[in-house]
Scaffold this active site. Sequence first.
Site, PDB file in Angstrom:
ATOM      1  N   GLN A 120       0.781  -1.271  -0.005  1.00  0.00           N
ATOM      2  CA  GLN A 120      -0.084  -0.074  -0.070  1.00  0.00           C
ATOM      3  C   GLN A 120       0.948   1.217  -0.155  1.00  0.00           C
ATOM      4  O   GLN A 120       0.397   2.326  -0.197  1.00  0.00           O
ATOM      5  CB  GLN A 120      -0.932  -0.003   1.157  1.00  0.00           C
ATOM      6  CG  GLN A 120      -1.966  -1.252   1.203  1.00  0.00           C
ATOM      7  CD  GLN A 120      -2.452  -1.278   2.601  1.00  0.00           C
ATOM      8  OE1 GLN A 120      -3.411  -0.618   3.052  1.00  0.00           O
ATOM      9  NE2 GLN A 120      -1.930  -1.986   3.611  1.00  0.00           N
ATOM     10  N   ASP A 123       6.214   4.773  -1.347  1.00  0.00           N
ATOM     11  CA  ASP A 123       7.300   5.282  -1.375  1.00  0.00           C
ATOM     12  C   ASP A 123       8.648   4.477  -2.055  1.00  0.00           C
ATOM     13  O   ASP A 123       9.829   5.033  -2.186  1.00  0.00           O
ATOM     14  CB  ASP A 123       7.862   5.397   0.167  1.00  0.00           C
ATOM     15  CG  ASP A 123       7.800   3.788   0.789  1.00  0.00           C
ATOM     16  OD1 ASP A 123       7.358   3.697   2.024  1.00  0.00           O
ATOM     17  OD2 ASP A 123       7.955   2.997   0.275  1.00  0.00           O
ATOM     18  N   HIS A 138      -1.383   1.343  -4.349  1.00  0.00           N
ATOM     19  CA  HIS A 138      -1.751   2.868  -4.223  1.00  0.00           C
ATOM     20  C   HIS A 138      -0.972   3.674  -4.832  1.00  0.00           C
ATOM     21  O   HIS A 138      -0.779   4.852  -4.562  1.00  0.00           O
ATOM     22  CB  HIS A 138      -1.957   3.194  -2.763  1.00  0.00           C
ATOM     23  CG  HIS A 138      -2.906   2.473  -2.115  1.00  0.00           C
ATOM     24  ND1 HIS A 138      -2.809   2.357  -0.402  1.00  0.00           N
ATOM     25  CD2 HIS A 138      -3.874   1.600  -2.340  1.00  0.00           C
ATOM     26  CE1 HIS A 138      -3.932   1.492  -0.050  1.00  0.00           C
ATOM     27  NE2 HIS A 138      -4.444   1.047  -0.919  1.00  0.00           N
ATOM     28  N   CYS A 146      -0.280  13.419 -15.654  1.00  0.00           N
ATOM     29  CA  CYS A 146      -1.185  14.472 -15.992  1.00  0.00           C
ATOM     30  C   CYS A 146      -2.510  14.135 -15.667  1.00  0.00           C
ATOM     31  O   CYS A 146      -3.117  12.808 -15.791  1.00  0.00           O
ATOM     32  CB  CYS A 146      -1.361  14.731 -17.603  1.00  0.00           C
ATOM     33  SG  CYS A 146      -2.681  15.832 -18.103  1.00  0.00           S
ATOM     34  N   CYS A 169      -1.279  18.236 -23.008  1.00  0.00           N
ATOM     35  CA  CYS A 169      -2.569  18.938 -23.035  1.00  0.00           C
ATOM     36  C   CYS A 169      -2.819  20.084 -22.106  1.00  0.00           C
ATOM     37  O   CYS A 169      -3.851  20.426 -22.125  1.00  0.00           O
ATOM     38  CB  CYS A 169      -3.504  17.599 -22.847  1.00  0.00           C
ATOM     39  SG  CYS A 169      -3.427  17.300 -21.170  1.00  0.00           S
ATOM     40  N   SER A 208      -2.723  -1.212   9.293  1.00  0.00           N
ATOM     41  CA  SER A 208      -3.869  -0.993  10.179  1.00  0.00           C
ATOM     42  C   SER A 208      -4.965  -1.792   9.984  1.00  0.00           C
ATOM     43  O   SER A 208      -5.832  -2.227  10.594  1.00  0.00           O
ATOM     44  CB  SER A 208      -4.306   0.218  10.698  1.00  0.00           C
ATOM     45  OG  SER A 208      -4.569   0.779   9.486  1.00  0.00           O
ATOM     46  N   ASN A 232       2.982  -6.510  13.391  1.00  0.00           N
ATOM     47  CA  ASN A 232       2.502  -5.165  13.424  1.00  0.00           C
ATOM     48  C   ASN A 232       2.819  -4.624  14.747  1.00  0.00           C
ATOM     49  O   ASN A 232       2.835  -5.461  15.848  1.00  0.00           O
ATOM     50  CB  ASN A 232       1.028  -4.999  13.274  1.00  0.00           C
ATOM     51  CG  ASN A 232       0.635  -3.652  12.709  1.00  0.00           C
ATOM     52  OD1 ASN A 232       0.820  -3.310  11.852  1.00  0.00           O
ATOM     53  ND2 ASN A 232      -0.400  -3.030  13.423  1.00  0.00           N
TER      54      ASN A 232
HETATM   55  N1  APR Z   1       6.579  -1.862  12.599  1.00  0.00           N
HETATM   56  C1  APR Z   1       5.379  -2.285  12.460  1.00  0.00           C
HETATM   57  N2  APR Z   1       4.397  -1.994  12.510  1.00  0.00           N
HETATM   58  C2  APR Z   1       4.291  -0.843  12.660  1.00  0.00           C
HETATM   59  C3  APR Z   1       5.624   0.244  13.013  1.00  0.00           C
HETATM   60  C4  APR Z   1       6.784  -0.511  12.961  1.00  0.00           C
HETATM   61  N3  APR Z   1       7.874  -0.016  12.965  1.00  0.00           N
HETATM   62  N4  APR Z   1       5.335   1.549  13.299  1.00  0.00           N
HETATM   63  C5  APR Z   1       3.932   1.597  13.005  1.00  0.00           C
HETATM   64  N5  APR Z   1       3.329   0.349  12.875  1.00  0.00           N
HETATM   65  C6  APR Z   1       1.951  -0.125  12.647  1.00  0.00           C
HETATM   66  C7  APR Z   1       0.837   0.918  13.390  1.00  0.00           C
HETATM   67  O1  APR Z   1       0.644   0.381  14.583  1.00  0.00           O
HETATM   68  C8  APR Z   1      -0.336   0.788  12.271  1.00  0.00           C
HETATM   69  O2  APR Z   1      -1.154  -0.238  12.727  1.00  0.00           O
HETATM   70  O3  APR Z   1       1.662   0.227  11.139  1.00  0.00           O
HETATM   71  C9  APR Z   1       0.224   0.462  11.071  1.00  0.00           C
HETATM   72  C10 APR Z   1       0.276   1.814   9.992  1.00  0.00           C
HETATM   73  O4  APR Z   1      -1.169   1.747   9.632  1.00  0.00           O
HETATM   74  P1  APR Z   1      -1.644   3.169   8.766  1.00  0.00           P
HETATM   75  O5  APR Z   1      -0.915   4.237   9.448  1.00  0.00           O
HETATM   76  O6  APR Z   1      -3.214   3.029   8.849  1.00  0.00           O
HETATM   77  O7  APR Z   1      -0.900   2.802   7.481  1.00  0.00           O
HETATM   78  P2  APR Z   1      -1.566   1.725   6.415  1.00  0.00           P
HETATM   79  O8  APR Z   1      -2.122   0.736   6.981  1.00  0.00           O
HETATM   80  O9  APR Z   1      -0.515   1.581   5.398  1.00  0.00           O
HETATM   81  O10 APR Z   1      -2.813   2.522   5.615  1.00  0.00           O
HETATM   82  C11 APR Z   1      -3.569   2.296   4.469  1.00  0.00           C
HETATM   83  O11 APR Z   1      -4.464   4.224   4.274  1.00  0.00           O
HETATM   84  O12 APR Z   1      -4.173   6.553   4.437  1.00  0.00           O
HETATM   85  C12 APR Z   1      -4.222   5.475   3.447  1.00  0.00           C
HETATM   86  O13 APR Z   1      -3.352   5.436   1.205  1.00  0.00           O
HETATM   87  C13 APR Z   1      -2.947   5.334   2.595  1.00  0.00           C
HETATM   88  O14 APR Z   1      -1.987   3.483   2.062  1.00  0.00           O
HETATM   89  C14 APR Z   1      -2.358   4.030   2.901  1.00  0.00           C
HETATM   90  C15 APR Z   1      -3.621   3.043   3.598  1.00  0.00           C
END
Ligand code: APR
Length: 268
Positions: A120, A123, A138, A146, A169, A208, A232
């Site tokens: 997702q 980067d 994503h 564009c 364009c 998450s 996680n």
């Molecule tokens: N190692 C493992 N897990 C981690 C760490 C780490 N060092 N640091 C944070 N986390 C966990 C957090 O506890 C959280 O549950 O990673 C998760 C990140 O969740 P989000 O911030 O919701 O990111 P993500 O799940 O990638 O979001 C999904 O949402 O905003 C949109 O398009 C965006 O791709 C993104 C999508």
Amino acid sequence: MYPDTNSITDDNPHCVETLMEFPSDLILFLRRVERVSALTGAGVSQESGLRTFRDTQSGLWAQYRPEDLATPDAFERDPKLVWDWYAFRREAVKAVRPNLGHYSLTEMEKKFPEFTLITQNVDGLHQLAGTKNVLELHGNILRVRCAVCGRFTETWGSDLDSVPRCDECDGLLRPDVVWFGESLPRLELESAVTASRRAQVFFSIGTSGVVHPAAALALAARENGSVVIEINAEPTPLTPRADFVFHGKSGEILPALVKAVWDISIQV
Ligand code: APR
């Protein structure tokens, strides 16, 4: 399935809170499986210095409103605000390097005969760490296209007072990322669903698990008999449905897992 000895939460007997300890039957299983998929989220890049989205204090969405910055309507309303925000994030991405978590996944790709990295993240750090089979659900913030004709461009004007425009364009340029309310790239999504359903093991790492359709992939894998492993920093909606859960930093747990399974020490 593969019961384990240590549990941390009553509602999930297979939770393991220790960083370096892995159930021996899981290790043996990982040494012989062939088809593995891994879904990653912002948590995997956190140890590289990139902010996640939903971490309470440090998450981007704790400071900014997604509806102001990450939707087609927001871009319509104020393209400069959106362009500048992604330009600021793009510079942050360019300033960091992959971490041990990324390199561990690259090593896993070499070890598992069929490995699919579904991310997702926008980067590009998985590719920078050398992982080849990466599905970007994503998009990628390092790419610009564009908003009208869809043409990609590597270069754009540096006038800081306006949003750069397409040479073909004259449409506004935008980052090649998927905004809320937009569809995911069809080919990548279809390939991710296929890989998830085929997987004997499905890793959910640093996400998450609240943003769909990515969040549904682990359950699709599970319904097809896959062993689901969550790595996680904190529990997620997937935790009770996972077969194994390792709570902690992916940049610590993944290299420890690679060490335990193949006796390989991951180096940056
Ligand atoms: N190692 C493992 N897990 C981690 C760490 C780490 N060092 N640091 C944070 N986390 C966990 C957090 O506890 C959280 O549950 O990673 C998760 C990140 O969740 P989000 O911030 O919701 O990111 P993500 O799940 O990638 O979001 C999904 O949402 O905003 C949109 O398009 C965006 O791709 C993104 C999508």
